[in-house]
Structures are given as C-alpha cells and as structure tokens.
Design a protein around this motif. Structure first.
Motif, mmCIF file in Angstrom:
data_model
loop_
_atom_site.group_PDB
_atom_site.id
_atom_site.type_symbol
_atom_site.label_atom_id
_atom_site.label_comp_id
_atom_site.label_asym_id
_atom_site.label_seq_id
_atom_site.Cartn_x
_atom_site.Cartn_y
_atom_site.Cartn_z
ATOM 1 N N THR A 1 37.958 13.320 25.719
ATOM 2 C CA THR A 1 38.361 14.535 25.027
ATOM 3 C C THR A 1 39.625 15.119 25.642
ATOM 4 O O THR A 1 39.859 14.989 26.847
ATOM 5 C CB THR A 1 37.239 15.597 25.023
ATOM 6 N N GLN A 2 40.413 15.731 24.812
ATOM 7 C CA GLN A 2 41.631 16.412 25.272
ATOM 8 C C GLN A 2 41.532 17.910 25.013
ATOM 9 O O GLN A 2 42.542 18.599 24.953
ATOM 10 C CB GLN A 2 42.859 15.833 24.547
ATOM 11 N N VAL A 3 40.301 18.420 24.850
ATOM 12 C CA VAL A 3 40.110 19.854 24.613
ATOM 13 C C VAL A 3 40.760 20.615 25.779
ATOM 14 O O VAL A 3 40.421 20.379 26.942
ATOM 15 C CB VAL A 3 38.607 20.199 24.483
ATOM 16 N N PRO A 4 41.705 21.519 25.488
ATOM 17 C CA PRO A 4 42.464 22.171 26.562
ATOM 18 C C PRO A 4 41.599 22.873 27.615
ATOM 19 O O PRO A 4 41.889 22.789 28.809
ATOM 20 C CB PRO A 4 43.354 23.178 25.819
ATOM 21 N N GLN A 5 40.531 23.547 27.193
ATOM 22 C CA GLN A 5 39.682 24.259 28.162
ATOM 23 C C GLN A 5 38.977 23.276 29.101
ATOM 24 O O GLN A 5 38.774 23.575 30.271
ATOM 25 C CB GLN A 5 38.636 25.120 27.452
ATOM 26 N N VAL A 6 38.585 22.102 28.591
ATOM 27 C CA VAL A 6 37.949 21.082 29.431
ATOM 28 C C VAL A 6 38.965 20.551 30.436
ATOM 29 O O VAL A 6 38.666 20.379 31.618
ATOM 30 C CB VAL A 6 37.356 19.935 28.579
ATOM 31 N N MET A 7 40.192 20.307 29.974
ATOM 32 C CA MET A 7 41.240 19.817 30.869
ATOM 33 C C MET A 7 41.557 20.862 31.949
ATOM 34 O O MET A 7 41.781 20.519 33.109
ATOM 35 C CB MET A 7 42.503 19.453 30.078
ATOM 36 N N THR A 8 41.570 22.149 31.576
ATOM 37 C CA THR A 8 41.800 23.226 32.544
ATOM 38 C C THR A 8 40.704 23.231 33.599
ATOM 39 O O THR A 8 40.987 23.311 34.807
ATOM 40 C CB THR A 8 41.851 24.600 31.826
ATOM 41 N N LEU A 9 39.434 23.124 33.162
ATOM 42 C CA LEU A 9 38.315 23.089 34.104
ATOM 43 C C LEU A 9 38.439 21.879 35.025
ATOM 44 O O LEU A 9 38.309 21.996 36.248
ATOM 45 C CB LEU A 9 36.980 23.046 33.345
ATOM 46 N N SER A 10 38.685 20.721 34.457
ATOM 47 C CA SER A 10 38.789 19.496 35.245
ATOM 48 C C SER A 10 39.892 19.604 36.293
ATOM 49 O O SER A 10 39.705 19.226 37.450
ATOM 50 C CB SER A 10 39.045 18.316 34.317
ATOM 51 N N ASP A 11 41.050 20.112 35.889
ATOM 52 C CA ASP A 11 42.162 20.249 36.818
ATOM 53 C C ASP A 11 41.821 21.262 37.920
ATOM 54 O O ASP A 11 42.150 21.058 39.085
ATOM 55 C CB ASP A 11 43.423 20.677 36.056
ATOM 56 N N PHE A 12 41.132 22.333 37.559
ATOM 57 C CA PHE A 12 40.771 23.398 38.497
ATOM 58 C C PHE A 12 39.828 22.888 39.583
ATOM 59 O O PHE A 12 39.899 23.311 40.730
ATOM 60 C CB PHE A 12 40.119 24.548 37.716
ATOM 61 N N ILE A 13 38.929 21.959 39.226
ATOM 62 C CA ILE A 13 37.915 21.496 40.191
ATOM 63 C C ILE A 13 38.160 20.076 40.693
ATOM 64 O O ILE A 13 37.313 19.505 41.361
ATOM 65 C CB ILE A 13 36.484 21.591 39.597
#
Length: 187
Positions: free
Chosen positions: A134-146
């Motif tokens: 998935t490229q859902v922006p909120q998921v990518m933000t979470l992944s990058d954050f953690i």
C-alpha cells in the motif's frame, strides 16, 4: 483503500528478487504459541523464531534456486490478505530484510500488525495470499516515523497497532499515541 469494506486493497505488487520463489499456493497463519508450527531456518531475519500474541503470525516459505545467498526485503505497507473476509489482514509496518541461503528452501515466522480492527484474529487454520504494497500516505508516515523504533516490546507493538487502526478506520490522529511512539527506544 484500507477501510472496513471487503474490496481489494490498492497498491503495487511485491517483486521478489530473481532466483527467489514462494513455496506453496498460500501462506499459512500459525498459532503464536506453537514454536514448531513454522520451520525457522532463515536465521538472518531478526527474531526468526519469536512468537507474538495479538499479531497476525504467518509462516513464510521461500526457495532460493541459485548458488548464491539472496537478500529479500518486505517493504513497509506490504499486505497479506486473508481468504476469509471475517479474519484480519496483516501488514508489514517496519521494513523486513533477510537473506535466503543459496540452494535452500527456507522458512520463518513473520509477525505483522492487524490491518482491520473490526475483523477477528487469525488462527492456524486461516490462509493468506500476498497482497499489494500500500502507498496510503498515513501508513507511509507511520512507517517512516517508527522505522528505527524497537517494536519487540509489547507496549511498542500495542501503540503501533492502535495508530494503524486509527489510520485504517479513518479516525483522526491521536497525538498521545504518536508521543508514545516517539518515546519508544530505538533498535
């Protein structure tokens, strides 16, 4: 999208490196407490034999058909889709990189977060197929954050799970949960 409907999630296909093949038609869920449920011989994957309750525990089987070891990466956002639409899908939230030894069929247990808060947990009889990344922006933000956070601790996994469910259920961002994620130790 990733929301509560049963439509197929969108994203790009995972491409395995040349020389690596999936073993079997489906991916099996495993009992988190049965240490013998999934052979663990791809020892380059961190926590190869660990078991975590409350996550989607999958038995990954890959075959390296070459005479050299091959590095494989499961990117953040990779979905594993349950054949049973009442059972939660699984999602890789931190990049998983490991090496499959030369001329080997190898396996390991992969613990992934649950992508659907409204669905029931996976048990050993449930089967999965590889889904999209998935490229859902909120998921990518979470992944990058953690990406550098240690989620091996139950508390860390729990808050990451809560934040992912906020995203997949379309709830607003909970700043308290994000602060807890920020305070997790790095790996």
């Amino acid at each position: 999208g990733l929301g509560p409907s049963n439509e197929a999630p969108e994203g790009s296909a995972l491409v395995l490196p040349e020389g690596i093949e999936w073993v079997g038609e489906t991916i099996s869920a495993v009992d988190p407490f049965d240490r013998d449920a999934c052979p663990c011989n791809i020892t380059t994957r961190p926590n190869c034999g660990t078991y975590a309750d409350e996550l989607v525990n999958l038995c990954i089987q890959l075959k390296n058909i070459t005479p050299r070891p091959i590095k494989v990466t499961f990117p953040a956002g990779l979905l594993f889709v349950s054949f049973d639409t009442k059972v939660q899908n699984g999602m890789v939230i931190q990049v998983e990189t490991f090496e499959v030894p030369a001329n080997t069929t190898g396996g390991f247990k992969l613990e992934v977060l649950c992508a659907n808060s409204h669905r029931s947990r996976a048990f050993k009889q449930h089967k999965y197929k590889l889904g999209p990344v998935t490229q859902v922006p909120q998921v990518m933000t979470l992944s990058d954050f953690i990406k550098n956070k240690n989620l091996d601790l139950d508390a860390g996994r729990a808050v990451a799970q809560t934040v992912l469910w906020d995203i997949t259920d379309g709830r607003p961002r909970n700043e308290k949960d994000w602060r807890e994620l920020a305070e997790l130790p790095n790996q």
